[in-house]
Design a protein around this motif. Structure first.
Motif, PDB file in Angstrom:
ATOM      1  N   ALA A   1      17.310  22.435   9.772  1.00  0.00           N
ATOM      2  CA  ALA A   1      17.592  23.919   9.919  1.00  0.00           C
ATOM      3  C   ALA A   1      16.423  24.511  10.499  1.00  0.00           C
ATOM      4  N   ASP A   2      15.237  24.180  10.585  1.00  0.00           N
ATOM      5  CA  ASP A   2      13.854  24.889  11.177  1.00  0.00           C
ATOM      6  C   ASP A   2      13.964  24.837  12.411  1.00  0.00           C
ATOM      7  N   LEU A   3      14.772  24.019  13.301  1.00  0.00           N
ATOM      8  CA  LEU A   3      15.000  24.171  14.542  1.00  0.00           C
ATOM      9  C   LEU A   3      15.115  25.585  15.193  1.00  0.00           C
ATOM     10  N   SER A   4      16.156  26.011  14.427  1.00  0.00           N
ATOM     11  CA  SER A   4      16.668  27.475  14.767  1.00  0.00           C
ATOM     12  C   SER A   4      16.091  28.638  13.976  1.00  0.00           C
ATOM     13  N   ASP A   5      15.277  28.265  12.930  1.00  0.00           N
ATOM     14  CA  ASP A   5      14.488  29.467  12.315  1.00  0.00           C
ATOM     15  C   ASP A   5      13.424  30.123  12.763  1.00  0.00           C
ATOM     16  N   PRO A   6      13.402  31.333  13.062  1.00  0.00           N
ATOM     17  CA  PRO A   6      12.148  31.951  13.755  1.00  0.00           C
ATOM     18  C   PRO A   6      10.988  31.943  13.261  1.00  0.00           C
ATOM     19  N   ASP A   7      11.056  31.965  11.714  1.00  0.00           N
ATOM     20  CA  ASP A   7       9.930  32.159  10.743  1.00  0.00           C
ATOM     21  C   ASP A   7       9.399  30.438  10.283  1.00  0.00           C
ATOM     22  N   ALA A   8      10.087  29.440  10.862  1.00  0.00           N
ATOM     23  CA  ALA A   8       9.590  28.039  10.496  1.00  0.00           C
ATOM     24  C   ALA A   8       7.936  27.925  10.943  1.00  0.00           C
ATOM     25  N   GLU A   9       7.408  26.981  10.266  1.00  0.00           N
ATOM     26  CA  GLU A   9       5.789  26.802  10.300  1.00  0.00           C
ATOM     27  C   GLU A   9       5.732  26.390  11.808  1.00  0.00           C
ATOM     28  N   LEU A  10       6.464  25.728  12.514  1.00  0.00           N
ATOM     29  CA  LEU A  10       6.264  25.260  13.948  1.00  0.00           C
ATOM     30  C   LEU A  10       7.240  25.945  14.827  1.00  0.00           C
ATOM     31  N   SER A  11       6.865  26.263  15.935  1.00  0.00           N
ATOM     32  CA  SER A  11       7.839  27.164  17.002  1.00  0.00           C
ATOM     33  C   SER A  11       8.381  25.921  18.044  1.00  0.00           C
TER      34      SER A  11
ATOM     35  N   ILE B   1      12.637  17.189  19.034  1.00  0.00           N
ATOM     36  CA  ILE B   1      12.800  17.055  17.505  1.00  0.00           C
ATOM     37  C   ILE B   1      14.398  17.089  17.122  1.00  0.00           C
ATOM     38  N   LYS B   2      15.213  17.645  18.093  1.00  0.00           N
ATOM     39  CA  LYS B   2      16.651  17.667  17.835  1.00  0.00           C
ATOM     40  C   LYS B   2      17.256  16.096  18.000  1.00  0.00           C
ATOM     41  N   LYS B   3      16.646  15.580  19.339  1.00  0.00           N
ATOM     42  CA  LYS B   3      17.331  14.349  19.584  1.00  0.00           C
ATOM     43  C   LYS B   3      16.698  13.378  18.244  1.00  0.00           C
ATOM     44  N   ILE B   4      15.407  13.594  17.823  1.00  0.00           N
ATOM     45  CA  ILE B   4      14.987  12.487  16.836  1.00  0.00           C
ATOM     46  C   ILE B   4      15.713  12.708  15.754  1.00  0.00           C
ATOM     47  N   PHE B   5      16.240  13.734  15.091  1.00  0.00           N
ATOM     48  CA  PHE B   5      17.086  14.144  14.140  1.00  0.00           C
ATOM     49  C   PHE B   5      18.473  13.344  14.396  1.00  0.00           C
ATOM     50  N   GLY B   6      19.073  13.306  15.546  1.00  0.00           N
ATOM     51  CA  GLY B   6      20.402  12.927  15.914  1.00  0.00           C
ATOM     52  C   GLY B   6      20.487  11.392  16.034  1.00  0.00           C
ATOM     53  N   THR B   7      19.460  10.957  16.565  1.00  0.00           N
ATOM     54  CA  THR B   7      19.503   9.459  16.852  1.00  0.00           C
ATOM     55  C   THR B   7      18.296   8.483  16.327  1.00  0.00           C
ATOM     56  N   TYR B   8      17.841   8.886  15.111  1.00  0.00           N
ATOM     57  CA  TYR B   8      16.567   8.485  14.589  1.00  0.00           C
ATOM     58  C   TYR B   8      16.742   6.890  14.032  1.00  0.00           C
ATOM     59  N   ASP B   9      16.250   5.908  14.522  1.00  0.00           N
ATOM     60  CA  ASP B   9      16.210   4.547  14.151  1.00  0.00           C
ATOM     61  C   ASP B   9      14.838   3.969  13.743  1.00  0.00           C
ATOM     62  N   GLU B  10      13.665   4.562  13.841  1.00  0.00           N
ATOM     63  CA  GLU B  10      12.424   4.132  13.944  1.00  0.00           C
ATOM     64  C   GLU B  10      11.505   5.497  14.284  1.00  0.00           C
ATOM     65  N   PRO B  11      10.165   5.230  13.554  1.00  0.00           N
ATOM     66  CA  PRO B  11       9.247   6.364  13.958  1.00  0.00           C
ATOM     67  C   PRO B  11       9.121   6.558  15.409  1.00  0.00           C
ATOM     68  N   VAL B  12       8.905   7.609  15.921  1.00  0.00           N
ATOM     69  CA  VAL B  12       8.540   7.985  17.203  1.00  0.00           C
ATOM     70  C   VAL B  12       6.935   8.437  17.362  1.00  0.00           C
ATOM     71  N   THR B  13       6.444   7.737  18.258  1.00  0.00           N
ATOM     72  CA  THR B  13       4.878   7.833  18.299  1.00  0.00           C
ATOM     73  C   THR B  13       4.501   8.063  19.977  1.00  0.00           C
ATOM     74  N   ALA B  14       3.675   9.068  20.139  1.00  0.00           N
ATOM     75  CA  ALA B  14       3.137   9.115  21.613  1.00  0.00           C
ATOM     76  C   ALA B  14       1.610   9.632  21.307  1.00  0.00           C
ATOM     77  N   ALA B  15       1.047   8.843  22.094  1.00  0.00           N
ATOM     78  CA  ALA B  15      -0.735   8.954  22.537  1.00  0.00           C
ATOM     79  C   ALA B  15      -0.711   9.887  23.842  1.00  0.00           C
ATOM     80  N   LEU B  16      -1.386  10.983  23.712  1.00  0.00           N
ATOM     81  CA  LEU B  16      -1.605  11.687  24.958  1.00  0.00           C
ATOM     82  C   LEU B  16      -3.161  12.205  25.333  1.00  0.00           C
ATOM     83  N   GLU B  17      -3.439  12.730  26.567  1.00  0.00           N
ATOM     84  CA  GLU B  17      -4.639  13.038  26.921  1.00  0.00           C
ATOM     85  C   GLU B  17      -4.091  14.459  27.441  1.00  0.00           C
ATOM     86  N   LEU B  18      -4.817  15.474  26.743  1.00  0.00           N
ATOM     87  CA  LEU B  18      -4.304  16.768  26.935  1.00  0.00           C
ATOM     88  C   LEU B  18      -5.498  17.449  27.882  1.00  0.00           C
TER      89      LEU B  18
END
Length: 164
Positions: free
Chosen positions: A87-97, A5-22
């Protein structure tokens, strides 16, 4: 899979998409299992200063019906959207960890969303009659359901009210 996420904020030029099988088959789910692979799709789109993260999960859940104990499998489809500020990236109370270096664990997020979205009581069908307390077979059965000898005498007044 970790989404940077940090990299996306820093170098965003288009939506980032990933398809996964977990593979969540070894995870501890409350009252059910997820035996196969979980299909997940995650998309991160920057809108102004807010990153919108969309998660789309499809999983087959194996369970025993809470009424009749019959083994069943049901497919669940979960779609969630999150809005993240840098700012959520360093916030321990953010919705996502996030990890300390600003990454999001997509596998952990998929697990959490399945735990939150799959009901705690799973039934084979909404009209499942369950098991007969007399013979133990699935209802409807042919045995008699009289319980005259097994009524707790302290509750017998309630039976009289029903008869009146």
């Amino acid at each position: 899979m970790l989404l940077d996420i940090k990299k996306i904020f820093g170098t965003y030029d288009e939506p980032v998409t990933a398809a996964l099988e977990l593979d969540l088959s070894e995870e501890d789910f409350p009252g059910y299992t997820v035996p196969g692979t979980v299909e997940a799709r995650i998309t991160a789109t920057l809108q102004g200063r807010m990153l919108e993260i969309a998660l789309d999960i499809t999983a087959d859940v194996a369970f025993a019906c809470a009424r009749c104990l019959e083994e069943r499998t049901r497919r669940f489809h979960v779609i969630k959207t999150y809005c993240v500020r840098e700012a959520d990236l360093s916030d321990p109370d953010a919705e996502l960890s996030f990890t300390p270096d600003g990454k999001l664990d997509v596998r952990e997020l998929a697990y959490t969303e399945l735990v939150l979205e799959v009901p705690t009581v799973l039934l084979c069908s909404d009209d499942c009659a369950g098991l007969c307390p007399v013979c133990g077979n699935r209802k409807p059965c042919s045995c008699r359901h009289e319980t005259s000898g097994s009524v707790d005498e302290r509750l017998s007044i309630l039976k009289q009210l029903l008869n009146d």
